[in-house]
Design an enzyme around this catalytic site. Structure first.
Site, PDB file in Angstrom:
ATOM      1  CD  GLU A  26      -2.420  -1.482   2.641  1.00 59.59           C
ATOM      2  OE1 GLU A  26      -2.331  -0.580   3.497  1.00 59.59           O
ATOM      3  OE2 GLU A  26      -2.932  -2.586   2.862  1.00 59.59           O
ATOM      4  CD  GLU A  57      -3.661  -5.009   5.417  1.00 67.09           C
ATOM      5  OE1 GLU A  57      -3.376  -3.794   5.338  1.00 67.09           O
ATOM      6  OE2 GLU A  57      -4.836  -5.432   5.407  1.00 67.09           O
ATOM      7  CD  GLN A  79       0.202   2.397   4.987  1.00 66.54           C
ATOM      8  OE1 GLN A  79      -0.849   2.695   5.549  1.00 66.54           O
ATOM      9  NE2 GLN A  79       0.454   2.676   3.716  1.00 66.54           N
ATOM     10  CG  HIS A 126      -1.437   3.167  13.446  1.00 67.72           C
ATOM     11  ND1 HIS A 126      -2.718   3.389  13.909  1.00 67.72           N
ATOM     12  CD2 HIS A 126      -1.493   3.297  12.098  1.00 67.72           C
ATOM     13  CE1 HIS A 126      -3.511   3.663  12.878  1.00 67.72           C
ATOM     14  NE2 HIS A 126      -2.788   3.606  11.767  1.00 67.72           N
TER      15      HIS A 126
END
Length: 334
Positions: A26, A57, A79, A126
């Site tokens: 991505e 993914e 990512q 994240h």
């Protein structure tokens, strides 16, 4: 180079050397990746070798496995490591087993790059450290560098390897070494001096740990960001600790670890991931099995807590100077 630049350089070198190396994921193409790790590669090598994918993914890794089986060497980017879970079935059920299932007729020479760990205000989705999940899967190699020089050499070795490799990149140190503060955030956009990294090809064999600091009092095992945290604590405390940067968790350089623990008689393990079933548990078991008669104190673990990733309290969650210092005092007293 800082770590981002070193990773970019590794892919640049390998794409120039081997036309079978392709990069996908991505935003890796025109944009150059969310952390800019693939910046400039599409312009240099073209859209057929560096290309963007949909946000899937499972699809990214599935396509990469097929590419690898047909002779390419894909380097897919996930990512953030937190997003890798939809691809777990492809990794565990397909990539890890392909060589065995085909009696060696097919392999999965793929290198999955992914930023992992916290420290950049990324929040719950994240910032996770899922390496322990993948070290459990036989057939997958797991690499975690702690500095730019190692990052480039290890990534080149991973790309050349014929088996699937997870290459987790500690984004807390993407832009350079710490500025000396190990218990508070370092601005992710801050500029730091880089490390000496050759522009040309070199490789660091997978499965080789590095003794970062020699010592006699205790062996400390760490990887990724925690190598820097531990080094800072040891320097401030004056403890004569031997610090080992594992660099690769699978394959594990157990010989270097064993030699150190037999010399010092004590062992501490530090990692950012949660404690229960974290990779430190495996390290502790292997050290106990091999070094029982040399140990003068129980093996210590300093880790993240067994909680969901606490965004607002992430700097209390990380192993830092206070907890590592207390563990050092205790293990030296026992």
């Amino acid at each position: 180079m800082n770590m981002i630049q070193a990773i970019n350089s590794a892919m640049d070198v390998m794409m120039a050397r081997d036309p079978a190396v392709v990069v996908l994921g991505e935003d890796v193409g025109y944009f150059g990746g969310v952390f800019r790790a693939t910046a400039g590669l599409q312009k240099k090598f073209g859209k057929t070798r560096v290309f963007d994918t949909p946000i899937t993914e499972c699809g990214i890794i599935g396509v990469a496995i097929g590419m690898g089986a047909y002779g390419l060497r894909p380097v897919p980017e996930i990512q953030f490591a937190d997003y890798i879970y939809p691809a777990l079935d492809q990794l565990a059920s397909e990539a890890a087993r392909l060589r065995y299932r085909s009696a060696g007729e097919f392999t999965a020479p793929i290198t999955i790059r992914s930023p992992f760990g916290g420290g950049i205000f990324g929040g719950q989705t994240h910032s996770q450290s899922p390496e322990g999940i993948f070290t459990h899967v036989s057939g997958i190699k797991t690499v975690i560098p702690s500095n730019p020089y190692d990052a480039k050499g290890l990534l080149i070795a991973a790309i050349e390897d014929n088996d699937p490799t997870l290459f987790f990149e500690p984004k807390r140190i993407y832009n350079g070494p710490f500025d000396g503060h190990y218990d508070r955030p370092v601005q992710p956009w801050a500029k730091h001096d880089g490390s000496e990294v050759p522009d040309d090809y070199y490789r660091i064999p997978l499965g080789t740990a590095k003794v970062v600091r020699a010592g006699e009092a205790v062996t400390i095992l760490a990887y990724g960001t925690m190598v820097h945290v531990v080094s800072g604590v040891v320097a401030a405390s004056g403890v004569d600790a031997e610090i080992i940067d594992l660099r690769t968790l699978v394959p594990l350089d157990i010989d270097t670890i064993t030699a150190s623990v037999e010399k010092t008689g004590r062992c501490m393990i530090v990692h950012e991931a949660t404690r229960t079933s974290g990779f430190g548990a495996e390290l502790s078991a292997q050290v106990q099995e091999r070094c029982f008669h040399a140990l003068e104190a129980p093996i210590a673990r300093v880790t993240g807590y067994d909680t969901p990733y606490p965004h607002s309290l992430e700097w209390a969650y990380f192993p830092g100077p206070v907890r590592i210092g207390e563990a050092l005092k205790k293990i030296l007293k026992d």
